[in-house]
Design a protein around this motif. Structure first.
Motif, PDB file in Angstrom:
ATOM      1  N   ASN A  39      47.214  31.720  35.757  1.00 34.00           N
ATOM      2  CA  ASN A  39      46.062  32.602  35.930  1.00 34.00           C
ATOM      3  C   ASN A  39      44.862  31.717  36.256  1.00 34.00           C
ATOM      4  O   ASN A  39      44.474  30.872  35.444  1.00 34.00           O
ATOM      5  CB  ASN A  39      45.800  33.410  34.658  1.00 34.00           C
ATOM      6  N   LEU A  40      44.333  31.916  37.444  1.00 34.89           N
ATOM      7  CA  LEU A  40      43.281  31.036  37.959  1.00 34.89           C
ATOM      8  C   LEU A  40      41.971  31.797  38.097  1.00 34.89           C
ATOM      9  O   LEU A  40      41.937  32.885  38.651  1.00 34.89           O
ATOM     10  CB  LEU A  40      43.719  30.518  39.346  1.00 34.89           C
ATOM     11  N   VAL A  41      40.900  31.210  37.561  1.00 32.62           N
ATOM     12  CA  VAL A  41      39.558  31.685  37.902  1.00 32.62           C
ATOM     13  C   VAL A  41      38.902  30.577  38.700  1.00 32.62           C
ATOM     14  O   VAL A  41      38.758  29.451  38.224  1.00 32.62           O
ATOM     15  CB  VAL A  41      38.719  32.035  36.655  1.00 32.62           C
ATOM     16  N   GLY A  42      38.538  30.886  39.947  1.00 27.77           N
ATOM     17  CA  GLY A  42      37.967  29.873  40.846  1.00 27.77           C
ATOM     18  C   GLY A  42      36.541  30.223  41.216  1.00 27.77           C
ATOM     19  O   GLY A  42      36.268  31.339  41.656  1.00 27.77           O
ATOM     20  N   ALA A  43      35.632  29.274  41.026  1.00 27.30           N
ATOM     21  CA  ALA A  43      34.222  29.502  41.359  1.00 27.30           C
ATOM     22  C   ALA A  43      33.697  28.291  42.112  1.00 27.30           C
ATOM     23  O   ALA A  43      34.351  27.244  42.147  1.00 27.30           O
ATOM     24  CB  ALA A  43      33.402  29.722  40.088  1.00 27.30           C
ATOM     25  N   LYS A  45      48.030  34.235  39.919  1.00 31.92           N
ATOM     26  CA  LYS A  45      47.031  35.282  40.148  1.00 31.92           C
ATOM     27  C   LYS A  45      45.641  34.681  40.006  1.00 31.92           C
ATOM     28  O   LYS A  45      45.446  33.783  39.191  1.00 31.92           O
ATOM     29  CB  LYS A  45      47.234  36.405  39.144  1.00 31.92           C
ATOM     30  N   CYS A  46      44.715  35.200  40.805  1.00 30.21           N
ATOM     31  CA  CYS A  46      43.387  34.580  40.828  1.00 30.21           C
ATOM     32  C   CYS A  46      42.263  35.606  40.820  1.00 30.21           C
ATOM     33  O   CYS A  46      42.302  36.600  41.537  1.00 30.21           O
ATOM     34  CB  CYS A  46      43.263  33.717  42.093  1.00 30.21           C
ATOM     35  N   LEU A  47      41.276  35.341  39.990  1.00 27.47           N
ATOM     36  CA  LEU A  47      39.989  36.007  40.151  1.00 27.47           C
ATOM     37  C   LEU A  47      39.102  35.029  40.913  1.00 27.47           C
ATOM     38  O   LEU A  47      38.834  33.921  40.427  1.00 27.47           O
ATOM     39  CB  LEU A  47      39.365  36.364  38.797  1.00 27.47           C
ATOM     40  N   SER A  48      38.703  35.418  42.094  1.00 33.20           N
ATOM     41  CA  SER A  48      37.769  34.617  42.884  1.00 33.20           C
ATOM     42  C   SER A  48      36.387  34.940  42.334  1.00 33.20           C
ATOM     43  O   SER A  48      35.859  36.035  42.532  1.00 33.20           O
ATOM     44  CB  SER A  48      37.885  34.997  44.364  1.00 33.20           C
ATOM     45  N   ALA A  49      35.848  33.966  41.605  1.00 35.57           N
ATOM     46  CA  ALA A  49      34.655  34.218  40.789  1.00 35.57           C
ATOM     47  C   ALA A  49      33.408  33.897  41.588  1.00 35.57           C
ATOM     48  O   ALA A  49      33.019  32.740  41.706  1.00 35.57           O
ATOM     49  CB  ALA A  49      34.724  33.377  39.527  1.00 35.57           C
ATOM     50  N   GLY A  74      31.450  36.087  52.659  1.00 30.89           N
ATOM     51  CA  GLY A  74      32.790  35.751  52.197  1.00 30.89           C
ATOM     52  C   GLY A  74      32.726  34.848  50.989  1.00 30.89           C
ATOM     53  O   GLY A  74      31.650  34.405  50.598  1.00 30.89           O
ATOM     54  N   THR A  75      33.881  34.615  50.405  1.00 24.64           N
ATOM     55  CA  THR A  75      33.967  33.777  49.204  1.00 24.64           C
ATOM     56  C   THR A  75      35.176  32.856  49.394  1.00 24.64           C
ATOM     57  O   THR A  75      35.755  32.806  50.481  1.00 24.64           O
ATOM     58  CB  THR A  75      34.194  34.643  47.953  1.00 24.64           C
ATOM     59  N   ILE A  76      35.585  32.188  48.312  1.00 23.63           N
ATOM     60  CA  ILE A  76      36.786  31.356  48.415  1.00 23.63           C
ATOM     61  C   ILE A  76      38.059  32.200  48.377  1.00 23.63           C
ATOM     62  O   ILE A  76      39.160  31.675  48.560  1.00 23.63           O
ATOM     63  CB  ILE A  76      36.853  30.286  47.297  1.00 23.63           C
ATOM     64  N   ALA A  77      37.925  33.520  48.143  1.00 24.20           N
ATOM     65  CA  ALA A  77      39.097  34.386  47.945  1.00 24.20           C
ATOM     66  C   ALA A  77      40.141  34.209  49.055  1.00 24.20           C
ATOM     67  O   ALA A  77      41.335  34.071  48.778  1.00 24.20           O
ATOM     68  CB  ALA A  77      38.672  35.846  47.852  1.00 24.20           C
ATOM     69  N   LEU A  79      41.492  38.490  43.722  1.00 22.07           N
ATOM     70  CA  LEU A  79      40.501  39.568  43.719  1.00 22.07           C
ATOM     71  C   LEU A  79      39.127  38.962  43.440  1.00 22.07           C
ATOM     72  O   LEU A  79      38.972  38.164  42.511  1.00 22.07           O
ATOM     73  CB  LEU A  79      40.848  40.593  42.626  1.00 22.07           C
ATOM     74  N   ASP A  80      38.130  39.344  44.240  1.00 25.42           N
ATOM     75  CA  ASP A  80      36.761  38.894  43.988  1.00 25.42           C
ATOM     76  C   ASP A  80      36.213  39.580  42.751  1.00 25.42           C
ATOM     77  O   ASP A  80      36.327  40.800  42.604  1.00 25.42           O
ATOM     78  CB  ASP A  80      35.870  39.209  45.196  1.00 25.42           C
ATOM     79  N   CYS A  81      35.592  38.794  41.879  1.00 29.15           N
ATOM     80  CA  CYS A  81      35.126  39.330  40.595  1.00 29.15           C
ATOM     81  C   CYS A  81      33.994  38.441  40.083  1.00 29.15           C
ATOM     82  O   CYS A  81      34.206  37.263  39.813  1.00 29.15           O
ATOM     83  CB  CYS A  81      36.300  39.328  39.613  1.00 29.15           C
ATOM     84  N   GLY A  82      32.784  38.990  39.989  1.00 31.72           N
ATOM     85  CA  GLY A  82      31.670  38.159  39.525  1.00 31.72           C
ATOM     86  C   GLY A  82      30.426  38.967  39.200  1.00 31.72           C
ATOM     87  O   GLY A  82      30.454  40.202  39.151  1.00 31.72           O
ATOM     88  N   THR A  83      29.334  38.250  39.026  1.00 33.58           N
ATOM     89  CA  THR A  83      28.070  38.837  38.590  1.00 33.58           C
ATOM     90  C   THR A  83      27.238  39.269  39.797  1.00 33.58           C
ATOM     91  O   THR A  83      27.197  38.556  40.799  1.00 33.58           O
ATOM     92  CB  THR A  83      27.268  37.766  37.815  1.00 33.58           C
TER      93      THR A  83
END
Ligand code: MN
Ligand code: MN
Length: 460
Positions: A95-99, A332-336, A412-415, A426-430
């Motif tokens: 499980n990856l959170v990438g920012a 699985k990744c949340l692209s933060a 765009g993001t790193i997603a 999935l993109d997920c952030g503030t």
């Protein structure tokens, strides 16, 4: 009474009222961290300190890995991957959170110093998407790395809010700006005019050709042992000399530079620190260069992440290349990354039903992109549903949003680069107001809910 079938966004301050104090406390640590981590290099350094304090050790010191082990690897001082080893084998995925930890700013050119009008300036080349006018007539601080001729490494951090001097870019007075003000905003502010004012005092002596520049060179030599040629190999960034501050009578918001994307990077890191022995290996990946396209060996498009996954597989005795590929496929990744919060002053740029609203929790975006979803990683219905259920089950206040109204722009993001590795992403952030400006605004409730969301995801 029958239950309403309506969907309505939830205001976090009302629906998570019992967590208000925890959220406010969390944001005190967040502000403090950001004030000490103004660039990707500084973020990386601070992250390593925190990781060590939380029991993480460099992966290269490990001979093997067991469930619960906490490790990190640093990528050239500008990125870091932190992992907590899970009880399941790597082939079951991580499980990856990438920012990203780079932010828009002004970089010094390689040969920056010049004198004109009896003043000394440093030339810059801006980095990332900025509205140039926002960088004139505002205090700026200087950060970066200089390698001296003899190889000595120097880390600069000069001109922050508490220092006794600072730097700035000058702007034209309105009295003489008739011509400038008639131009389109994009054309009125020339990127080549983003010169940093650094001095106006000459050295004495008739024979000195550029006495103000000479003064600066002597100062740099006396203070840092630097010569002009040392600039040519240096990496020096100018960022707003503004500390993170509470905003509003109710102190419900935070204002300051570089919250894109340090808000997601910090919350992701704190979320990982809260994880002990997850089922799947939990990974927090903080990368550089997102603001200029994720290129280079410190950006998301580099092989760094895959290489580190291969290292973990190897240390778990899965010495087979197929293990790495299976791990990536099952991950699985949340692209933060941040989203744009609805701003009533610019309502036309948004479509309200599908915009982030400040205070309504962490934002997920099924897709980003521009002009017909172009350049977007469009997450699957299955994965969005999985995350939706996870957040609902864990008391995360969340909302969905697109980046603006159809056809007005996009981003765009790193997603997309993570998804290209065959990873559900999935993109997920503030959500932020005034994104990419020297004073970006976040909601403290949203910052806290972002942390809570990543924590729920990484603890699985
Ligand atoms: Mn970003
Ligand atoms: Mn950005």
């Amino acid at each position: 009474m029958t239950k309403s079938l309506n969907y309505e966004k939830k205001n976090g301050w009302l629906h998570a009222a019992d967590e208000k104090e925890i959220a406010l406390q969390f944001c005190e640590k967040y502000k403090d961290f950001l004030n000490h981590a103004c660039t990707e290099r500084e973020f990386c350094k601070e992250a390593e300190k925190m990781a060590k304090a939380a029991g993480f050790v460099p992966m290269k010191e490990k001979k093997s890995l067991q469930p619960g082990d906490k490790i990190y690897s640093i990528n050239r001082g500008k990125g870091i991957m932190l992992s907590v080893i899970g009880t399941e084998p790597m082939e079951s995925g991580v499980n990856l959170v990438g920012a990203h930890i780079d932010s828009p700013r002004l970089d010094l050119k390689q040969n920056p110093l010049f004198e004109d009008g009896s003043m000394a300036f440093l030339k810059t080349h801006y980095y990332g998407g900025i509205k140039k006018y926002q960088w004139f007539a505002t205090p700026l601080s200087m950060h970066g790395r200089v390698i001296l001729k003899d190889g000595t490494e120097l880390d600069l951090s000069i001109g922050g809010e508490d220092d006794d001097f600072t730097f700035t870019v000058t702007d034209l007075l309105p009295h003489l700006a008739d011509e400038q003000q008639m131009k389109k905003v994009k054309e009125a502010f020339d990127g080549e005019n983003l010169n940093i004012l650094v001095g106006s005092m000459p050295v004495a002596g008739d024979e000195v050709k550029a006495p103000i520049k000479e003064y600066i060179l002597q100062y740099l030599h006396d203070t840092y042992n630097m010569e002009e040629e040392d600039f040519l190999s240096a990496e020096i960034e100018m960022v707003p000399a503004i500390k993170q501050k509470d905003v509003g009578f109710d102190r419900s918001m935070i204002g300051g530079p570089g919250q894109d994307d340090r808000v997601c990077a910090y919350t992701a890191m704190e979320a990982l620190f809260s994880v002990d022995a997850p089922k799947h290996t939990a990974v927090c990946l903080l990368v550089d260069k997102e603001e200029i396209g994720s290129m280079g060996n410190t950006g998301m498009r580099s092989r760094f992440f895959e290489n580190m996954i291969a290292e973990i597989c190897f240390l778990q005795k899965a010495e087979n290349n197929i293990s790495v590929r299976r791990c990536l496929s099952a991950s699985k990744c949340l692209s933060a990354d941040v989203n744009a919060a609805f701003d009533p002053a610019y309502a036309n740029a948004y479509e309200k039903n599908n915009a982030s609203i400040l205070g309504y929790g962490v934002t997920i975006s099924k897709y980003t992109g521009h002009g017909g979803k172009s350049g977007s990683s469009d997450a699957s219905a299955e994965f969005v549903a999985e995350i939706r259920k996870l957040f609902n089950d864990n008391g995360v206040i969340w909302q969905t949003a697109e980046l603006g109204r159809v056809g007005v722009g996009g981003g765009g993001t790193i997603a997309q680069y993570v998804a290209n590795l065959d990873i559900d992403t999935l993109d997920c952030g503030t959500a932020l107001l005034s994104m990419h400006s020297p004073f970006e605004i976040s909601s403290k409730m949203d910052v806290y809910m972002t942390y809570k969301a990543y924590k729920a995801f990484l603890a699985r």
